[in-house]
Design an enzyme around this catalytic site. Structure first.
Site: not given
Ligand code: ADP
Ligand code: ZN
Length: 214
Positions: A88, A160, A127, A171
């Site tokens: 990442r 989440r 999500r 993010r």
């Protein structure tokens, strides 16, 4: 096969990885899943990772490399692996390169899943994830049969902690700043396969074509 899956949060790395495991038994290795498991279990690793994850920031390269060095040496990796959410950062990519050289292994390619930002934002806010097995749902396009309950394991299906609007936007910024440069890194290594696609099936087809699998 030995692949890296690159792409913004919500690009579908996990879904693509799961589909690929069915082709040749390669294992999906998701650093996000490993870290969430550690947080849920309250291990030392979990305690170190928790705050960064909740804010949508990255966990330190050292911590991640420690996890991945161990993981890649496990027996099931002999069948191949699909790295989902790792590397990442450029330092992680460099450390991985060195590690694989030491292990005498070669990646087949690094797949960039390139999805428009609007699609990403829509997916991330809708999500939902099973806290027990990690199965992913979507309140609009793929809800669990019974609300809030995983079809696969019966575990709780929730949003989440890092999927609040604020953490999502962080993010995405972190992705653009720290992870997007990996696209050039792997292009220079001659390993990049960039796929512009919003369906996982189209991504799978492009990978199969590149690797000569039918
Ligand atoms: P995403 O849906 O954003 O792809 P992941 O499930 O891959 O999320 O990761 C969730 C969180 O775990 C990240 O926001 C980050 O805090 C941490 N994390 C996962 N993989 C890495 C990594 N390779 N390096 C640093 N932090 C990571
Ligand atoms: Zn489940």
């Amino acid at each position: 096969m030995k692949l890296i899956l690159l792409g913004a949060p919500g690009a579908g790395k996990g879904t693509v990885a799961k589909l690929l495991t069915q082709i040749d038994g390669s294992v999906q290795i998701s650093t996000g899943d490993i870290l969430r498991g550690a947080v849920a279990a309250g291990t030392e690793l979990g305690k170190k990772a928790e705050a960064a994850m909740k804010a949508g920031d990255l966990v330190s390269d050292d911590l991640i490399m420690g996890i991945m060095e161990e993981r890649l040496k496990e027996d099931d990796c002999k069948a191949g692996y699909l790295l989902d959410g790792f590397p990442r950062t450029i330092p992680q990519a460099e450390a991985l390169k060195e590690l694989l050289e030491k292990m005498g292994e070669k990646l087949d390619c690094a797949v960039e899943i390139d999805v428009p930002r609007e699609v990403i934002l829509d997916r991330l806010t809708t999500r939902r994830t099973c806290t027990e097995c990690g199965e992913i749902y979507n309140v609009k396009s793929n809800p669990p049969k019974e609300e809030g309950k995983c079809d696969k394991c019966g575990g709780p299906v929730v949003q989440r902690d890092d999927e609040t609007e604020e953490a999502i936007s962080n993010r995405l910024n972190v992705y653009n700043e720290q992870t997007a440069p990996l696209v050039d890194f792997y292009r220079n290594e001659g390993l990049l396969l960039s796929v512009k696609a919003t369906s996982s099936e189209a991504v799978i087809d492009a990978i199969k074509e590149k690797l000569g699998i039918n």
